[in-house]
Design a protein around this motif. Structure first.
Motif, mmCIF file in Angstrom:
data_model
loop_
_atom_site.group_PDB
_atom_site.id
_atom_site.type_symbol
_atom_site.label_atom_id
_atom_site.label_comp_id
_atom_site.label_asym_id
_atom_site.label_seq_id
_atom_site.Cartn_x
_atom_site.Cartn_y
_atom_site.Cartn_z
ATOM 1 N N ASP A 292 0.878 -1.160 0.000
ATOM 2 C CA ASP A 292 0.000 0.000 0.000
ATOM 3 C C ASP A 292 0.919 1.214 0.000
ATOM 4 O O ASP A 292 2.120 1.098 0.306
ATOM 5 C CB ASP A 292 -0.856 0.033 1.276
ATOM 6 N N GLU A 293 0.383 2.385 -0.291
ATOM 7 C CA GLU A 293 1.222 3.575 -0.296
ATOM 8 C C GLU A 293 1.785 3.813 1.105
ATOM 9 O O GLU A 293 1.037 3.920 2.075
ATOM 10 C CB GLU A 293 0.434 4.796 -0.763
ATOM 11 N N SER B 187 13.107 2.831 -0.657
ATOM 12 C CA SER B 187 12.124 2.905 -1.729
ATOM 13 C C SER B 187 12.821 2.661 -3.066
ATOM 14 O O SER B 187 13.998 2.968 -3.232
ATOM 15 C CB SER B 187 11.495 4.305 -1.728
ATOM 16 N N THR C 126 9.293 4.861 -5.689
ATOM 17 C CA THR C 126 7.839 5.005 -5.587
ATOM 18 C C THR C 126 7.454 4.900 -4.118
ATOM 19 O O THR C 126 8.280 4.535 -3.277
ATOM 20 C CB THR C 126 7.108 3.882 -6.367
ATOM 21 N N THR C 127 6.187 5.166 -3.821
ATOM 22 C CA THR C 127 5.713 5.003 -2.445
ATOM 23 C C THR C 127 5.033 3.645 -2.260
ATOM 24 O O THR C 127 4.425 3.395 -1.227
ATOM 25 C CB THR C 127 4.723 6.121 -2.057
ATOM 26 N N THR C 128 5.176 2.761 -3.250
ATOM 27 C CA THR C 128 4.567 1.431 -3.168
ATOM 28 C C THR C 128 5.556 0.311 -3.510
ATOM 29 O O THR C 128 5.153 -0.843 -3.656
ATOM 30 C CB THR C 128 3.354 1.322 -4.109
#
Length: 179
Positions: free
Chosen positions: A40-41, A147, A150-152
């Motif tokens: 998830d983010e 990371s 990305t944030t996912t």
């Protein structure tokens, strides 16, 4: 509950950003192995707790800092549990006080949004505007968790491969400080 995928060791089938594609192309070219998850983010260090458990490592905290004129930039990589103190950072490098770089500068210089700051952002920094600075405590860890731009997407890589192989390839020689 925060979603974290099963662990993967291959590049993604598709990419969410130009930086993410550059990350995996660089790691493949340098023959640097990694383990990664999709999530998830994740924006906060609290979100990273779930990722740490799955990948069995500690996520680093990566901050883009700048001077008041926004002409000098520092990518500070420290441990997740350490609070950032501008005075200590500035004293350790013998520079004037720094603050967090604005979101738009992070995006233009490193190709990432807030929450996705990563050492891999230096691939975008072709002009070497950013000085990479490691907290000594990060360098003591066997694994480097970060990371993928990305944030996912999050990964773990051997710390020594990030410092010695990746950053040399990206033409960003890091500085080490103890604060």
């Amino acid at each position: 509950m925060f979603f974290v995928s099963d662990i993967m060791e291959k590049v993604p089938d598709s990419y969410k950003s130009p930086l993410q594609e550059m990350v995996y192309e660089s790691l493949t070219k340098l023959q640097i192995s990694f383990k990664r998850v999709t999530t998830d983010e994740a924006i906060s260090m609290e979100d990273c707790t779930w990722i740490n458990q799955k990948l069995d490592m500690k996520m680093v905290k990566t901050l883009l800092l700048c001077n008041s004129k926004k002409t000098k930039f520092y990518l500070f990589i420290t441990t997740a549990d350490k609070p950032f103190k501008s005075k200590d950072f500035s004293n350790a490098l013998d520079i004037s006080r720094v603050s967090f770089a604005p979101a738009e500068l992070m995006e233009s210089i490193l190709g990432v949004k807030i929450g996705a700051a990563t050492v891999f952002g230096v691939l975008i920094d072709k002009e070497n505007l950013v000085q990479v600075v490691f907290d000594r405590d990060v360098l003591l860890e066997e694994w480097y968790g970060c990371s993928d731009g990305t944030t996912t997407g999050y990964m773990k890589v051997k710390t020594k491969l990030i410092v010695n192989n990746f950053l040399t390839y990206a033409k960003h020689i890091p500085t080490e400080i103890g604060i």
